[in-house]
Write an enzyme that holds these catalytic residues in place. Structure first.
Site, PDB file in Angstrom:
ATOM      1  N   SER A   1     -68.893 126.030  33.275  1.00  0.00           N
ATOM      2  CA  SER A   1     -69.962 125.024  33.244  1.00  0.00           C
ATOM      3  C   SER A   1     -70.156 124.371  34.611  1.00  0.00           C
ATOM      4  O   SER A   1     -71.151 123.703  34.857  1.00  0.00           O
ATOM      5  CB  SER A   1     -69.634 123.958  32.205  1.00  0.00           C
ATOM      6  OG  SER A   1     -68.422 123.310  32.529  1.00  0.00           O
ATOM      7  N   CYS A   2     -69.176 124.556  35.493  1.00  0.00           N
ATOM      8  CA  CYS A   2     -69.284 124.031  36.860  1.00  0.00           C
ATOM      9  C   CYS A   2     -70.414 124.753  37.594  1.00  0.00           C
ATOM     10  O   CYS A   2     -70.808 125.849  37.215  1.00  0.00           O
ATOM     11  CB  CYS A   2     -67.995 124.277  37.641  1.00  0.00           C
ATOM     12  SG  CYS A   2     -66.560 123.424  36.994  1.00  0.00           S
ATOM     13  N   VAL A   3     -70.924 124.120  38.654  1.00  0.00           N
ATOM     14  CA  VAL A   3     -71.959 124.765  39.463  1.00  0.00           C
ATOM     15  C   VAL A   3     -71.475 124.879  40.907  1.00  0.00           C
ATOM     16  O   VAL A   3     -70.924 123.925  41.458  1.00  0.00           O
ATOM     17  CB  VAL A   3     -73.298 123.987  39.411  1.00  0.00           C
ATOM     18  CG1 VAL A   3     -74.327 124.601  40.354  1.00  0.00           C
ATOM     19  CG2 VAL A   3     -73.846 123.975  37.987  1.00  0.00           C
TER      20      VAL A   3
ATOM     21  N   GLY B   1     -73.044 126.841  35.661  1.00  0.00           N
ATOM     22  CA  GLY B   1     -73.697 126.032  34.625  1.00  0.00           C
ATOM     23  C   GLY B   1     -73.791 126.727  33.281  1.00  0.00           C
ATOM     24  O   GLY B   1     -74.724 126.508  32.513  1.00  0.00           O
TER      25      GLY B   1
END
Lengths: 204, 162
Positions: free
Chosen positions: B29-31, B94
């Site tokens: 989910s990190c970008v 993401g």
């Protein structure tokens, strides 16, 4: 930066005791589900810095199966049962009574069997830990993901990383009729819940 | 000899060394946000975990959040002689890794990260030149400092340049 949560050795020790009780409860339930003697050992319970979490399982890009369950109630947090792909296949062979090495990919049936293992392990873990601490915890339905370890873990870590730079994790080894399947049972209580757990355990 | 530099959760790295490759491993989910100045051959990578920093955020944690991390990334690249007008921006990650029905909104975090990254970049007035976003799988992002090439590797879904 100073982290909010720092655990003393004796706190970790008593936490380990509570968690071991929880894992034994999970093992008993899994034994019943599978009809084979399953034991669980928890060689490690520790606080780990965020960026080191995926190293425990062999590096951030290691291919894994992760089974996610959320904890809601007096204690809030997350559980991920994580297995290397090979270990997951091995576990499926055992669960579905296939020949060792027969499983090379997960079909829908295999996935739901693994979800069920995660579900039972997590539910009974929570129940036993709940009996021990008299906290109520309710599990969500399980949810399975197959991907890089870091991608799965970080998506859950975001929720507990706001306050702390470290998370509580434990390593778990499942032994099924003398076959060992190594897995990782990650317990991520949010920081308030970790405090609550520790306060309670100290008084027990 | 290529040297790989790992950009961990909530970290930022800038380089102008031709043999450096910056890598954000296993973005879920990190970008990952990459900015690269093609003229001056300097670039940086940011690995954000959350959209917005609260008021309590101190300097050393700015790279964890989209709203505080992106300006920091640009400042750091400018310290290395990079110019904003030459920046090529690429973003990846993401994803929604678990399809969970739960009260908690943490599994929407990927979408919120993407939205905030784009909003912050738009506010600064820079255009996104390449992206690989959303869906339900993890990505590893590489930035090759000598060329500015950005490569995305996935687990079982191949690799591509963006």
């Amino acid at each position: 930066m100073e982290t909010k949560t720092t655990l003393k050795k004796e706190q970790l020790q008593s936490l380990k005791k509570a968690i071991t009780a929880g894992m034994n409860g999970a093992a008993a339930a899994l034994t019943e589900m599978i009809g084979k003697e399953i034991s669980v050992t928890t060689p490690m319970v520790d606080l780990v810095v965020l960026n080191d979490v995926s190293d425990l399982i062999g590096g951030p890009e290691t291919g894994v199966v992760g089974i996610y369950i959320s904890i809601e109630g007096d204690i809030n947090g997350h559980i991920i049962l994580m297995l290397h792909l090979k270990s997951a296949y091995h576990l499926v062979d055992l669960l579905m009574e296939k020949a060792k090495g027969e499983t090379v990919a997960l079909d829908e049936m295999d996935s739901s069997a693994l979800e069920e293992v995660g579900n039972i392990a997590a539910s009974f873990f929570m129940k036993t830990l709940g009996d021990y601490t008299s906290f109520e915890m309710v599990p969500s339905p399980p949810c399975l993901g197959v991907d890089m370890a870091s991608a799965l873990l970080s998506s859950v870590l975001v929720d507990v990383s706001k306050a702390a730079e470290q998370v509580l994790i434990m390593e778990t080894i499942f032994s099924i009729s003398s076959e060992h399947v190594r897995g990782f049972f990650f317990l991520f209580p949010d920081s308030d819940s970790l405090e609550k757990l520790l306060t309670k355990i100290r008084k027990l | 000899m290529e040297e790989r530099i790992s950009v961990g959760l909530g970290e930022l790295h800038v380089s102008n060394e031709k043999h450096h490759t910056l890598v954000a491993h296993g973005l879920g989910s990190c970008v990952g946000v990459v900015a690269y100045d093609k003229i001056n051959k300097v670039g940086g990578m940011l690995h954000i975990m959350l959209p917005n920093a609260g008021p309590e955020v101190t300097n050393c944690k700015r790279a964890k959040y989209a709203d505080s991390g992106i300006p920091l990334l640009f400042e750091e690249i400018e310290k290395f002689g990079g110019k904003k007008k030459f920046f090529v921006i690429k973003i990846a990650g993401g994803a929604r890794m678990f399809n969970v029905q739960s009260k908690s909104s943490i599994f929407d975090i990927g979408d919120r990260n993407i939205e905030t990254v784009k909003y912050v970049l738009g506010n600064i007035g820079v255009r996104v030149h390449g992206e690989d976003l959303g869906l339900n799988y993890g990505r590893t992002m590489h930035l090759f400092i000598d060329t500015g090439k950005v490569l995305i590797r996935t687990f079982g879904k191949g690799e591509k340049e963006i």
